[in-house]
Design a protein around this motif. Structure first.
Motif, PDB file in Angstrom:
ATOM      1  N   GLY A   2      16.020  23.476  -5.629  1.00  0.00           N
ATOM      2  CA  GLY A   2      15.025  24.251  -6.357  1.00  0.00           C
ATOM      3  C   GLY A   2      13.597  23.952  -5.934  1.00  0.00           C
ATOM      4  N   ASN A   3      13.445  23.176  -4.824  1.00  0.00           N
ATOM      5  CA  ASN A   3      12.109  22.819  -4.318  1.00  0.00           C
ATOM      6  C   ASN A   3      11.254  22.191  -5.422  1.00  0.00           C
ATOM      7  OD1 ASN A   3      10.252  22.622  -2.207  1.00  0.00           O
ATOM      8  ND2 ASN A   3       9.221  24.523  -2.784  1.00  0.00           N
ATOM      9  N   THR A   4      11.880  21.307  -6.197  1.00  0.00           N
ATOM     10  CA  THR A   4      11.219  20.651  -7.322  1.00  0.00           C
ATOM     11  C   THR A   4      11.014  19.173  -7.019  1.00  0.00           C
ATOM     12  OG1 THR A   4      12.261  22.196  -8.860  1.00  0.00           O
ATOM     13  CG2 THR A   4      11.351  20.183  -9.798  1.00  0.00           C
ATOM     14  N   GLY A   5       9.780  18.716  -7.124  1.00  0.00           N
ATOM     15  CA  GLY A   5       9.470  17.322  -6.866  1.00  0.00           C
ATOM     16  C   GLY A   5       9.805  16.429  -8.042  1.00  0.00           C
ATOM     17  N   LEU A   6       9.843  15.129  -7.782  1.00  0.00           N
ATOM     18  CA  LEU A   6      10.174  14.142  -8.807  1.00  0.00           C
ATOM     19  C   LEU A   6       9.039  13.137  -8.912  1.00  0.00           C
ATOM     20  CD1 LEU A   6      12.438  13.134 -10.742  1.00  0.00           C
ATOM     21  CD2 LEU A   6      13.200  11.657  -8.876  1.00  0.00           C
ATOM     22  N   VAL A   7       8.490  12.975 -10.119  1.00  0.00           N
ATOM     23  CA  VAL A   7       7.388  12.048 -10.359  1.00  0.00           C
ATOM     24  C   VAL A   7       7.891  10.925 -11.254  1.00  0.00           C
ATOM     25  CG1 VAL A   7       5.063  11.755 -11.279  1.00  0.00           C
ATOM     26  CG2 VAL A   7       5.696  13.900 -10.139  1.00  0.00           C
ATOM     27  N   LEU A   8       7.655   9.708 -10.840  1.00  0.00           N
ATOM     28  CA  LEU A   8       8.059   8.526 -11.605  1.00  0.00           C
ATOM     29  C   LEU A   8       6.806   7.772 -12.022  1.00  0.00           C
ATOM     30  CD1 LEU A   8      10.349   6.585 -12.517  1.00  0.00           C
ATOM     31  CD2 LEU A   8      10.154   5.484 -10.282  1.00  0.00           C
ATOM     32  N   THR A   9       6.653   7.493 -13.328  1.00  0.00           N
ATOM     33  CA  THR A   9       5.457   6.801 -13.792  1.00  0.00           C
ATOM     34  C   THR A   9       5.776   5.879 -14.959  1.00  0.00           C
ATOM     35  OG1 THR A   9       3.192   7.094 -14.616  1.00  0.00           O
ATOM     36  CG2 THR A   9       4.835   8.687 -15.360  1.00  0.00           C
ATOM     37  N   ASP A  10       5.040   4.769 -15.021  1.00  0.00           N
ATOM     38  CA  ASP A  10       5.124   3.885 -16.186  1.00  0.00           C
ATOM     39  C   ASP A  10       3.770   3.811 -16.882  1.00  0.00           C
ATOM     40  OD1 ASP A  10       3.600   2.364 -14.494  1.00  0.00           O
ATOM     41  OD2 ASP A  10       4.861   0.576 -14.558  1.00  0.00           O
ATOM     42  N   GLY A  11       2.884   4.761 -16.550  1.00  0.00           N
ATOM     43  CA  GLY A  11       1.568   4.805 -17.151  1.00  0.00           C
ATOM     44  C   GLY A  11       0.509   4.084 -16.349  1.00  0.00           C
ATOM     45  N   VAL A  12       0.920   3.128 -15.535  1.00  0.00           N
ATOM     46  CA  VAL A  12      -0.007   2.387 -14.678  1.00  0.00           C
ATOM     47  C   VAL A  12       0.240   2.735 -13.214  1.00  0.00           C
ATOM     48  CG1 VAL A  12      -0.742   0.082 -13.919  1.00  0.00           C
ATOM     49  CG2 VAL A  12      -0.199   0.500 -16.331  1.00  0.00           C
ATOM     50  N   HIS A  64      14.960   3.383   2.829  1.00  0.00           N
ATOM     51  CA  HIS A  64      13.629   2.855   3.127  1.00  0.00           C
ATOM     52  C   HIS A  64      12.700   3.963   3.608  1.00  0.00           C
ATOM     53  CE1 HIS A  64      14.597  -1.379   2.574  1.00  0.00           C
ATOM     54  NE2 HIS A  64      15.702  -1.199   3.264  1.00  0.00           N
ATOM     55  N   GLN A  65      13.171   4.754   4.555  1.00  0.00           N
ATOM     56  CA  GLN A  65      12.342   5.797   5.153  1.00  0.00           C
ATOM     57  C   GLN A  65      12.467   7.094   4.364  1.00  0.00           C
ATOM     58  OE1 GLN A  65      10.690   4.568   7.831  1.00  0.00           O
ATOM     59  NE2 GLN A  65       9.359   6.368   7.987  1.00  0.00           N
ATOM     60  N   LEU A  66      11.343   7.740   4.118  1.00  0.00           N
ATOM     61  CA  LEU A  66      11.326   9.013   3.413  1.00  0.00           C
ATOM     62  C   LEU A  66      11.157  10.149   4.408  1.00  0.00           C
ATOM     63  CD1 LEU A  66       8.962   8.167   0.395  1.00  0.00           C
ATOM     64  CD2 LEU A  66      11.469   8.071   0.461  1.00  0.00           C
ATOM     65  N   ALA A  67      11.787  11.284   4.101  1.00  0.00           N
ATOM     66  CA  ALA A  67      11.651  12.456   4.965  1.00  0.00           C
ATOM     67  C   ALA A  67      10.253  13.052   4.862  1.00  0.00           C
ATOM     68  CB  ALA A  67      12.706  13.501   4.595  1.00  0.00           C
ATOM     69  N   GLN A  68       9.621  12.884   3.708  1.00  0.00           N
ATOM     70  CA  GLN A  68       8.249  13.330   3.487  1.00  0.00           C
ATOM     71  C   GLN A  68       7.524  12.232   2.722  1.00  0.00           C
ATOM     72  OE1 GLN A  68       7.761  17.494   2.088  1.00  0.00           O
ATOM     73  NE2 GLN A  68       9.997  17.589   2.111  1.00  0.00           N
ATOM     74  N   PRO A  69       6.232  12.035   2.977  1.00  0.00           N
ATOM     75  CA  PRO A  69       5.526  10.940   2.306  1.00  0.00           C
ATOM     76  C   PRO A  69       5.403  11.148   0.799  1.00  0.00           C
ATOM     77  CG  PRO A  69       3.993  12.313   3.554  1.00  0.00           C
ATOM     78  CD  PRO A  69       5.371  12.755   3.930  1.00  0.00           C
ATOM     79  N   ALA A  70       5.500  10.065   0.073  1.00  0.00           N
ATOM     80  CA  ALA A  70       5.296  10.081  -1.374  1.00  0.00           C
ATOM     81  C   ALA A  70       3.844   9.704  -1.661  1.00  0.00           C
ATOM     82  CB  ALA A  70       6.233   9.092  -2.056  1.00  0.00           C
ATOM     83  N   GLU A  71       3.301  10.262  -2.729  1.00  0.00           N
ATOM     84  CA  GLU A  71       1.941   9.934  -3.148  1.00  0.00           C
ATOM     85  C   GLU A  71       2.020   8.870  -4.238  1.00  0.00           C
ATOM     86  OE1 GLU A  71      -0.133  13.440  -4.271  1.00  0.00           O
ATOM     87  OE2 GLU A  71      -0.057  14.322  -2.257  1.00  0.00           O
ATOM     88  N   VAL A  72       1.285   7.781  -4.034  1.00  0.00           N
ATOM     89  CA  VAL A  72       1.334   6.635  -4.936  1.00  0.00           C
ATOM     90  C   VAL A  72      -0.047   6.389  -5.525  1.00  0.00           C
ATOM     91  CG1 VAL A  72       1.940   4.194  -5.156  1.00  0.00           C
ATOM     92  CG2 VAL A  72       3.130   5.638  -3.477  1.00  0.00           C
ATOM     93  N   SER A  73      -0.098   6.092  -6.805  1.00  0.00           N
ATOM     94  CA  SER A  73      -1.366   5.720  -7.430  1.00  0.00           C
ATOM     95  C   SER A  73      -1.154   4.511  -8.331  1.00  0.00           C
ATOM     96  CB  SER A  73      -1.952   6.885  -8.238  1.00  0.00           C
ATOM     97  OG  SER A  73      -1.146   7.192  -9.358  1.00  0.00           O
ATOM     98  N   LEU A  74      -2.140   3.619  -8.327  1.00  0.00           N
ATOM     99  CA  LEU A  74      -2.108   2.401  -9.142  1.00  0.00           C
ATOM    100  C   LEU A  74      -3.394   2.326  -9.942  1.00  0.00           C
ATOM    101  CD1 LEU A  74      -1.065  -0.071  -6.273  1.00  0.00           C
ATOM    102  CD2 LEU A  74       0.468   1.198  -7.789  1.00  0.00           C
TER     103      LEU A  74
END
Length: 568
Positions: A242-252, A321-331
């Protein structure tokens, strides 16, 4: 375009009632009105376009998803044979509703599985609501298009099926279908036996509300404790379809995976496990210490992100370990963390216990952001490099800043030689390394179009990029790599490169220099713009266009270009 169509169709038909309309050219047929356990049933039909996609969903008598797939038509026809499980638990008796959608049209058909659902003596009878959703084994059936010189159908090369529902073996994938809570494309996992779980039905419910992505909200303490998150692998397949991304967050900490970033499996007994850990414990300290070794320029900040991604099937565990497309990370940093470090010298590093690899990023409003193409552990470190000949120098801060971004190095471990001139090759290599950090450099460019640039030269790649992006063009087919670059040449290159950076408005109007007549006509406009934007300044009255640029000056110039107040 294919992904967009698939996404729209999945959202329309995944768990919603079927629309009772269809275009005349879209058809759906079943091979029979009844099916037997252990047997099969074939669905087929035609589509309006020769290569259209068809989303097929089958709902069991219990109202659970029995089967879901995204099929591709070949020459305007599609077909699929479904194997019916022999177990009555996986294929209960009753009427099965088949929904097929393509191009905004939907069709429905029904078939039944007959027989009494009697598990036999001595076996407890499960309530209908506890009957797991069956996931049939789908065997692709060739689209009925005759192959040349053959009397048998040709194989259209249908893509692997995308199915969802409770796994066939609860022991292999012990995730209840309803685990977790979904609301407006956001999911709160359920903590069960020490792991956070999300069931297939919960994720599918969230997908109905998704507008390109689904967000999984872990408790604030989950990242510090390193608790695992698990979801069915088939749910990830459905998100990708479905071309839907997945976002994982713990608030920080937040990690955004685009659709297709993680490797998938067609095994419906496999589950995806993600372990997020940000604890600054002895193990983390040892990892960072081993990575930077005895380099005194590095200092830890106590900020670490460890992410482990695994595919689990029984006792078999495969790490991704390797991703097919880069993930965006924020801290998100605390005020105490920000005030305790030299933010202008801070940067993100991929650490593996043996080395530290710098990763470009930004620091804006207390949040560090970067892109990751692979995962294990990332640390926020301060790199404060001291050169013996830069102490107290007017360009010391600029050199330190570029060294922290790993854009400049010393001539040796202890010296920078700030007064030494810089060649056009050295300038191009430094400037284009900075431009590359913006992500605007094309993935492939033609070889350097200069007769005096050998293909194996250390600066050949940057010279080719500079020419392709109209940043440095040379002289009549020559780059003149060994010549010392002049201030007017540097002004032209800097202004051309500034188009790829987020610079603020000009700080002043065009400045009149006393030696303006000495500025070459081809450089005059760039010199004026470089002065107005603050990229270059004269000595107060003169610009000195023919003067060679020193290593100290180039650090200040490039530093002004990249220092937008947020880059790491």
């Amino acid at each position: 375009m294919k992904k967009v169509v698939a996404a729209i169709m999945v959202l329309l038909f995944l768990y919603s009632p079927a629309a009772v309309f269809a275009a005349n050219s879209f058809t759906l047929h079943l091979s029979g009105k009844a099916a037997e356990r252990g047997g099969s049933i074939t669905l087929s039909g035609t589509t309006a376009g020769p290569g259209d996609q068809v989303v097929v969903k089958i709902v069991s008598p219990a109202g659970t998803v029995f089967y879901i797939d995204v099929l591709k038509a070949v020459d305007g026809a599609y077909a699929q044979r479904l194997s019916i499980p022999a177990s009555q638990l996986l294929a209960p008796s009753g009427s099965y509703n088949v929904v097929a959608g393509s191009g905004g049209a939907a069709l429905t058909q029904e078939f039944t599985i007959q027989g009494e659902d009697n598990p036999g003596p001595g076996t407890p009878t499960a309530a209908p609501t506890a009957t797991p959703s069956a996931v049939p084994t789908a065997t692709p059936t060739p689209t009925p298009t005759p192959a040349p010189d053959s009397g048998t159908p040709s194989n259209p090369g249908t893509s692997q099926p995308v199915r969802t529902g409770s796994p066939a073996s609860s022991a292999a994938s012990p995730i209840p279908a309803g685990a977790g809570e979904a609301s407006n494309a956001r999911i709160k996992p359920e903590l069960i036996k020490g792991s956070y779980l999300i069931g297939a039905d919960t994720l599918a419910q969230a997908m109905q509300q998704a507008a390109g992505q689904i967000t999984i909200e872990l408790p604030a303490t989950a990242g510090e404790a390193g608790v695992a998150l698990e979801l069915p692998q088939q749910s990830l397949n459905l998100l990708n379809a479905g071309n839907t991304g997945l976002v994982l967050t713990d608030g920080v900490r937040t990690i955004s995976f685009p659709a297709g970033a993680m490797k998938t499996s067609d095994d419906n007994q496999t589950r995806l496990r993600i372990v997020l850990n940000a604890s600054w414990n002895k193990e983390a300290q040892s990892l960072v210490g081993g990575s930077v070794r005895s380099d005194a320029a590095y200092a830890s900040t106590g900020v670490l992100l460890s992410l482990v991604i695994q595919m689990v099937n029984g006792s078999n565990v495969t790490e991704i370990h390797q991703l097919a497309q880069p993930a965006e990370v924020s801290l998100r940093l605390t005020p105490e963390q920000i005030t305790s470090m030299k933010t202008e010298l801070a940067g993100i590093y991929y650490v593996d216990g043996n080395s530290a690899e710098y990763v470009p990023g930004t620091l804006t409003a207390g949040t560090v952001a970067f892109k990751a193409t692979h995962f294990s552990a990332y640390a926020l470190l301060v790199y404060d490099k001291n050169f013996a000949d830069m102490t107290g120098h007017w360009a010391e801060a600029a050199v330190k800043s570029l060294a922290a971004k790993h854009l400049v190095n010393g001539v040796d471990a202890a010296h920078y030689e700030p007064a030494r001139g810089i060649t056009r090759a050295e300038f191009a290599a430094l400037l284009m390394r900075a431009v590359e950090r913006t992500g605007n450099v094309p993935a492939e460019v033609a070889a350097a179009p200069f007769a005096d640039v050998p293909s194996n030269a250390y600066y050949a790649k940057q010279a080719a990029e500079a020419a392709a992006m109209d940043i440095m063009n040379g002289y009549d087919g020559a780059f003149r790599p060994s010549e010392r670059i002049t201030r007017e040449e540097a002004a032209v290159a800097l202004v051309n490169a500034s188009r790829y950076f987020k610079l603020g408005a000009g700080v002043q109007a065009g400045k009149a220099y006393t030696d303006a007549r000495e500025i070459a006509s081809w450089a005059a406009a760039s010199v004026a713009e470089a002065g107005a934007s603050g990229l270059m300044q004269g000595d107060g009255t003169a610009f000195q266009p023919k003067k060679q640029v020193t290593r100290a000056e180039v650090a200040v110039m490039v530093g002004r270009l990249v220092q937008t107040g947020s880059s790491l």
